[in-house]
Scaffold this active site. Sequence first.
Site, PDB file in Angstrom:
ATOM      1  N   GLN A   1       1.488  -1.243   0.064  1.00 59.03           N
ATOM      2  CA  GLN A   1      -0.077  -0.553   0.211  1.00 59.03           C
ATOM      3  C   GLN A   1       0.736   0.763   0.233  1.00 59.03           C
ATOM      4  O   GLN A   1       0.516   2.525  -0.343  1.00 59.03           O
ATOM      5  CB  GLN A   1      -1.144  -0.540   1.571  1.00 59.03           C
ATOM      6  CG  GLN A   1      -1.604  -0.887   1.364  1.00 59.03           C
ATOM      7  CD  GLN A   1      -2.327  -1.301   2.555  1.00 59.03           C
ATOM      8  OE1 GLN A   1      -3.197  -0.369   3.263  1.00 59.03           O
ATOM      9  NE2 GLN A   1      -1.403  -1.806   3.067  1.00 59.03           N
ATOM     10  N   ASN A   2       1.653   1.440   0.124  1.00 55.00           N
ATOM     11  CA  ASN A   2       2.758   1.920   0.397  1.00 55.00           C
ATOM     12  C   ASN A   2       3.604   2.773  -1.933  1.00 55.00           C
ATOM     13  O   ASN A   2       3.438   2.125  -1.721  1.00 55.00           O
ATOM     14  CB  ASN A   2       4.698   1.763   1.070  1.00 55.00           C
ATOM     15  CG  ASN A   2       3.944   0.865   2.582  1.00 55.00           C
ATOM     16  OD1 ASN A   2       3.192   1.039   3.146  1.00 55.00           O
ATOM     17  ND2 ASN A   2       4.918   0.597   2.530  1.00 55.00           N
TER      18      ASN A   2
ATOM     19  N   HIS B   1      -1.332   1.403  -4.361  1.00 62.38           N
ATOM     20  CA  HIS B   1      -2.316   2.636  -4.206  1.00 62.38           C
ATOM     21  C   HIS B   1      -1.613   3.958  -4.824  1.00 62.38           C
ATOM     22  O   HIS B   1      -1.183   4.790  -4.404  1.00 62.38           O
ATOM     23  CB  HIS B   1      -2.171   3.199  -2.856  1.00 62.38           C
ATOM     24  CG  HIS B   1      -2.711   2.485  -1.533  1.00 62.38           C
ATOM     25  ND1 HIS B   1      -3.061   2.033  -0.430  1.00 62.38           N
ATOM     26  CD2 HIS B   1      -4.412   2.045  -2.110  1.00 62.38           C
ATOM     27  CE1 HIS B   1      -4.073   1.975  -0.038  1.00 62.38           C
ATOM     28  NE2 HIS B   1      -5.207   1.736  -0.837  1.00 62.38           N
TER      29      HIS B   1
ATOM     30  N   CYS C   1       1.142  18.349 -17.455  1.00 60.20           N
ATOM     31  CA  CYS C   1       0.645  17.370 -18.188  1.00 60.20           C
ATOM     32  C   CYS C   1       2.311  18.052 -19.496  1.00 60.20           C
ATOM     33  O   CYS C   1       1.699  18.742 -19.895  1.00 60.20           O
ATOM     34  CB  CYS C   1      -0.074  16.869 -18.816  1.00 60.20           C
ATOM     35  SG  CYS C   1       0.093  16.440 -19.826  1.00 60.20           S
TER      36      CYS C   1
ATOM     37  N   GLY D   1       2.703  -4.526   8.843  1.00 58.58           N
ATOM     38  CA  GLY D   1       2.968  -3.375   9.418  1.00 58.58           C
ATOM     39  C   GLY D   1       2.129  -2.344   8.215  1.00 58.58           C
ATOM     40  O   GLY D   1       2.036  -1.431   8.191  1.00 58.58           O
TER      41      GLY D   1
HETATM   42  P1  OAD Z   1      -1.732   3.026   8.890  1.00 61.98           P
HETATM   43  O1  OAD Z   1      -0.242   4.440   9.405  1.00 61.98           O
HETATM   44  O2  OAD Z   1      -2.763   3.020   9.106  1.00 61.98           O
HETATM   45  O3  OAD Z   1      -0.993   1.640  10.028  1.00 61.98           O
HETATM   46  C1  OAD Z   1       0.621   1.631  10.359  1.00 61.98           C
HETATM   47  C2  OAD Z   1       0.219   0.577  10.628  1.00 61.98           C
HETATM   48  O4  OAD Z   1       1.956  -0.422  11.589  1.00 61.98           O
HETATM   49  C3  OAD Z   1      -0.494   0.152  11.775  1.00 61.98           C
HETATM   50  O5  OAD Z   1      -0.840  -1.117  12.655  1.00 61.98           O
HETATM   51  C4  OAD Z   1       0.969   0.291  13.224  1.00 61.98           C
HETATM   52  O6  OAD Z   1       0.771  -0.082  14.611  1.00 61.98           O
HETATM   53  C5  OAD Z   1       1.992  -0.252  12.819  1.00 61.98           C
HETATM   54  N1  OAD Z   1       3.720   0.029  12.712  1.00 61.98           N
HETATM   55  C6  OAD Z   1       3.727   1.117  12.834  1.00 61.98           C
HETATM   56  N2  OAD Z   1       5.204   0.899  12.924  1.00 61.98           N
HETATM   57  C7  OAD Z   1       5.517  -0.586  12.429  1.00 61.98           C
HETATM   58  C8  OAD Z   1       6.919  -1.291  12.743  1.00 61.98           C
HETATM   59  N3  OAD Z   1       8.490  -0.663  12.924  1.00 61.98           N
HETATM   60  N4  OAD Z   1       6.490  -2.073  13.008  1.00 61.98           N
HETATM   61  C9  OAD Z   1       5.601  -2.996  12.347  1.00 61.98           C
HETATM   62  N5  OAD Z   1       4.353  -2.423  12.376  1.00 61.98           N
HETATM   63  C10 OAD Z   1       4.173  -1.404  12.234  1.00 61.98           C
HETATM   64  O7  OAD Z   1      -1.121   2.283   7.497  1.00 61.98           O
HETATM   65  P2  OAD Z   1      -1.337   1.857   5.993  1.00 61.98           P
HETATM   66  O8  OAD Z   1      -2.056   0.403   7.277  1.00 61.98           O
HETATM   67  O9  OAD Z   1      -0.557   1.245   5.794  1.00 61.98           O
HETATM   68  O10 OAD Z   1      -3.885   5.502   1.344  1.00 61.98           O
HETATM   69  O11 OAD Z   1      -2.378   3.031   5.841  1.00 61.98           O
HETATM   70  C11 OAD Z   1      -3.560   2.599   4.903  1.00 61.98           C
HETATM   71  C12 OAD Z   1      -3.319   2.696   3.693  1.00 61.98           C
HETATM   72  O12 OAD Z   1      -4.558   4.637   4.493  1.00 61.98           O
HETATM   73  C13 OAD Z   1      -2.231   3.904   3.302  1.00 61.98           C
HETATM   74  O13 OAD Z   1      -2.358   3.281   2.320  1.00 61.98           O
HETATM   75  C14 OAD Z   1      -2.276   5.290   2.943  1.00 61.98           C
HETATM   76  C15 OAD Z   1      -3.667   6.321   3.880  1.00 61.98           C
HETATM   77  O14 OAD Z   1      -4.170   6.280   3.492  1.00 61.98           O
HETATM   78  C16 OAD Z   1      -3.610   5.975   0.480  1.00 61.98           C
HETATM   79  O15 OAD Z   1      -3.313   6.881   0.400  1.00 61.98           O
HETATM   80  C17 OAD Z   1      -4.835   5.797  -0.880  1.00 61.98           C
END
Ligand code: OAD
Length: 257
Positions: free
Chosen positions: A105-106, A123, A156, A195
Site C-alpha cells: 500500500q506504500n 495505491h 502535463c 505493518g
Molecule cells: P497506517 O498508518 O494506517 O498503519 C500503520 C501500521 O503499522 C499500524 O498498524 C502500526 O501499528 C504499524 N507499525 C508502525 N510501525 C511499525 C513497525 N516498525 N513495524 C511493524 N508495524 C508497525 O498505514 P497503512 O495501514 O499502510 O492510503 O495505511 C493504509 C492506507 O491508508 C495508506 O496506503 C494510505 C492511508 O490513507 C492512501 O494514501 C490511499
Amino acid sequence: MPENHDSNVTRLAEQLRSDRRITVLTGAGVSAASGIPTFRGPDGLWRTHRPEELATAEAFERDPALVWDWYDWRRQLVAACLPNEAHAVLADWSHRFPRLRLITQNVDGLHERAGTRDVLRFHGSIWELRCWNRCAAAPKRWIDRTIPLPAPPPRCPACDGLARPGVVWFGEVIESDVLDRSLAATDCDLFLTIGTSSTVHPAAALVQRSRAHGALTAEINLDATPASSLVDIALRGPAEQVLPAVEEARAAGEPSA
Ligand code: OAD
C-alpha cells in the site's frame, strides 16, 4: 514480546519454502524505521493533516497547489530515506522464493529500492504523475523524480493542463489490473500482512480472502489490528526486527549442503 513470540517466529519460518505460494501485503509500518511517518500512529500523518484536504480528488480540484505542496514535501522526505532491514529481508525473499508476490500500500518506492522484484503497487507511486484531465495525448502515467518540484503544481507534458500525483486517493478505485493481480495473489499457501492497520479497503480485505482460499495467515505489527484475531500467527513487534528474526530462523532450519 509476547510469551509465544519465539515459537511463532519458528512456525512462520517453517512455512517459508520455495514450493509455497507466498503473498505479502505491506503498509506504512514497514517504512517507519526508514523515517517515513505512518498515517494513523501517534505521530501519524492523519493526526496533523486532514485526509479530505490532501488526499481526495475534491481537495485537488479545490486547491491543487496545496495538495502538491504536501506531495512535494513527502517526496523530499522519502528521497532522503533509505530502505530498512524489513525491506531488505522481503527483497531477499522475493528472489529466493519464485512464487512470492508482494503487494504494497506504500507509495514510497522503498521496496523497489531494496531490490524487490515485481512489486504490486496497490495505491500507486509518489514518483509517478498523471494528467489530471486524462488527456489522450499523455502517457497513462509518467515517472518524475525531480525534488523539490521546480514550479508546483507540475503540468502535463502533452496538454499543459495540471498533472496529479499517481497515487490512489480516498474515494478512488484501485487500478483494475493491479486489483485483479492482487486478488489473484490471495489464492496462496501463506499470506503475510505486515505493518498495516488493516483498516483501509479493499486492501484490508485481502487477508480474509486468502483465508477463504485456505492460506495460512500471519501478521507482523507493533500493535493489534482488526486482522490480528483473524490470522493464524500474530507476531507483535517492529517489522525491521521481526522479519530478520524470521529469516534467521528460516536459514537455520535449511538443510546444510
Ligand atoms: P497506517 O498508518 O494506517 O498503519 C500503520 C501500521 O503499522 C499500524 O498498524 C502500526 O501499528 C504499524 N507499525 C508502525 N510501525 C511499525 C513497525 N516498525 N513495524 C511493524 N508495524 C508497525 O498505514 P497503512 O495501514 O499502510 O492510503 O495505511 C493504509 C492506507 O491508508 C495508506 O496506503 C494510505 C492511508 O490513507 C492512501 O494514501 C490511499
